[in-house]
Design a protein around this motif. Sequence first.
Motif, PDB file in Angstrom:
ATOM      1  N   THR A 276       0.686  -1.058  -0.084  1.00 56.09           N
ATOM      2  CA  THR A 276       0.022   0.283   0.077  1.00 56.09           C
ATOM      3  C   THR A 276       0.869   1.321  -0.188  1.00 56.09           C
ATOM      4  OG1 THR A 276      -1.847   1.181   0.904  1.00 56.09           O
ATOM      5  CG2 THR A 276      -0.175   0.149   2.319  1.00 56.09           C
ATOM      6  N   GLU A 280      -2.391   5.638   2.167  1.00 56.75           N
ATOM      7  CA  GLU A 280      -3.264   4.694   2.441  1.00 56.75           C
ATOM      8  C   GLU A 280      -3.037   4.185   3.860  1.00 56.75           C
ATOM      9  OE1 GLU A 280      -2.556   2.361  -1.257  1.00 56.75           O
ATOM     10  OE2 GLU A 280      -4.309   3.419  -2.273  1.00 56.75           O
ATOM     11  N   TYR A 281      -1.791   3.972   3.999  1.00 53.83           N
ATOM     12  CA  TYR A 281      -1.445   3.268   5.369  1.00 53.83           C
ATOM     13  C   TYR A 281      -1.964   3.998   6.408  1.00 53.83           C
ATOM     14  CZ  TYR A 281       1.130   1.154   9.079  1.00 53.83           C
ATOM     15  OH  TYR A 281       1.397   0.369  10.320  1.00 53.83           O
ATOM     16  N   ARG A 283      -4.374   6.635   6.426  1.00 51.98           N
ATOM     17  CA  ARG A 283      -5.632   6.473   6.367  1.00 51.98           C
ATOM     18  C   ARG A 283      -6.152   5.457   7.043  1.00 51.98           C
ATOM     19  NH1 ARG A 283      -7.877   6.001   0.816  1.00 51.98           N
ATOM     20  NH2 ARG A 283      -7.490   3.620   1.400  1.00 51.98           N
ATOM     21  N   ASP A 284      -5.724   4.103   6.467  1.00 54.10           N
ATOM     22  CA  ASP A 284      -6.240   2.824   7.415  1.00 54.10           C
ATOM     23  C   ASP A 284      -6.106   2.669   8.563  1.00 54.10           C
ATOM     24  OD1 ASP A 284      -7.190   2.272   4.771  1.00 54.10           O
ATOM     25  OD2 ASP A 284      -5.686   0.631   4.410  1.00 54.10           O
ATOM     26  N   HIS A 285      -5.010   3.236   9.045  1.00 48.81           N
ATOM     27  CA  HIS A 285      -4.487   3.285  10.368  1.00 48.81           C
ATOM     28  C   HIS A 285      -5.414   4.061  11.334  1.00 48.81           C
ATOM     29  CE1 HIS A 285      -2.358   2.432  14.231  1.00 48.81           C
ATOM     30  NE2 HIS A 285      -1.988   3.582  14.376  1.00 48.81           N
ATOM     31  N   GLU A 288      -8.939   2.318  11.562  1.00 53.98           N
ATOM     32  CA  GLU A 288      -8.961   1.327  12.527  1.00 53.98           C
ATOM     33  C   GLU A 288      -8.758   1.784  14.113  1.00 53.98           C
ATOM     34  OE1 GLU A 288      -5.670  -1.519  11.688  1.00 53.98           O
ATOM     35  OE2 GLU A 288      -6.582  -1.683   9.756  1.00 53.98           O
ATOM     36  N   LYS A 323     -14.364   1.640   4.339  1.00 51.56           N
ATOM     37  CA  LYS A 323     -13.617   0.373   5.060  1.00 51.56           C
ATOM     38  C   LYS A 323     -14.416  -0.602   5.831  1.00 51.56           C
ATOM     39  CE  LYS A 323      -9.721  -0.511   7.947  1.00 51.56           C
ATOM     40  NZ  LYS A 323      -8.913  -1.233   6.907  1.00 51.56           N
ATOM     41  N   TYR A 324     -15.707  -0.223   6.305  1.00 53.57           N
ATOM     42  CA  TYR A 324     -16.580  -1.186   7.262  1.00 53.57           C
ATOM     43  C   TYR A 324     -17.896  -1.280   6.651  1.00 53.57           C
ATOM     44  CZ  TYR A 324     -12.561  -0.975  10.432  1.00 53.57           C
ATOM     45  OH  TYR A 324     -11.288  -0.960  10.943  1.00 53.57           O
TER      46      TYR A 324
END
Length: 343
Positions: A276, A280-281, A283-285, A288, A323-324
Amino acid sequence: MPISQTLKHDVIKNIVLKLSKTINTDYEEDNNELCFDFPKNIGDGYFKAIEFDFGVGIIIADFLINENLSITFEKDKINPLKFFFNLDTEVKFKDSENDLKLNRLESLLVSPATNEAQTFNFNKNKPNTFFYIQINRKLFEEKIEKFIGDMDEDLETLFRDLNGINKFHFKSYYSLEIAELIEDFKSCDLTDFMQSVYLEGKTYEIITQYLNQFTKKNNNPGKHKLLRKATVSKIEEAVQIIKNEIDVRISVNALAKRVGLNQNTLQAGFKLLFSTSVNEYIRDHKIEYAKNLLENSELNITEITYKIGINSRSYFSKLFKTKYGLSPKQYLTQFRKNENKSA
C-alpha cells in the motif's frame, strides 16, 4: 564449543525435544506445546514448539547464547513446506544450491528436494529471534482439498507436491503486519483452550498474509526489490511516527524527511512491506484506531474525528463507511446492540 543438531523432518515437538537433549536441559510439555529454556552456562532464552491439526506446527525461539548453533535437517523422503521469519540478527541458511543470509525482517519459504539436507546457522553472542512454521502437505491436503483447484497456479503447484519431491525456495522481506501478528502470538496471555484457538488462528493469519504476499510478487516479477537494513529501520521508524502522532496531519514528504529517506524510497518501501502507499497506510490506521475508540471509549463521533487528525466529520464518515460498510453512527448503534445482547 558449537552446538550442532541433526534432525529428521519430524513432528514439530520432536525437533525441540531432541534439541533440549543435545544441550542437556529439562523441557516442559503441556498438551500441544513443548518448551525449554537454555541453561545459564550456555546463555539465555527459549525454544517453544506448538502442534496444530492437519500437520501444521510452529517453533518460536528467542535466545542469546555463547556458542554458535547449527540445526541441520537431514536427507529425507518426505519433506514439509517451511516458512522461516527472521525477527532479529542475521541467520544463515544452506542447502545443496543455496548459501543465503537472512537479515532482520527477511523470510524464507522453502522445501528441500528429496534426499537434500538443509542447515540453519545462528550466531553466538547475538540476539536471535525467529518464527518457524512447518506444514506436512500430506496431512494438510485434507484441510484444503475443496479449495486447491481454485488456488493461484503457483500455490496449487506448491501444495500438490504432497511428499515434497520438488525443490523450492523463495526469499523476501515480509510485511510489518506479519511482524505484528508474530508479536501478538508471542504476547498472548490466554490459557488452555482459548490460548490454543487464538494461537492457531494467528498462525493461519500469518500463513495467509505471507502466501498473499508471495503470489503478488510472483505475478509481478519485475517489481521484486531488495531493501537495505538501514532503509527497513527507517520505514519502521516512519510507522511508529504514524502510530504515535495519529492526531497530526503529516505529509509523505515531511515524514520522509523526518526519517532520513527521500519520498520515492519511502513510498517504494511501504509498497514492498505493506502492499500500500504511505497515505493509504496512514488513512487505514486512523480508521482502525477510530473503530477501536468507538468500541472502547466514551468519546462521541465528533471528538473521535478530531482525535485521529481529521477535521471533517463527513469525510471521516465517508472513509469509515468505505472500510467497514457502515457509517460511524450505524456501526456504534450495531456494536452497542450486540453488546447488550451478550450482557
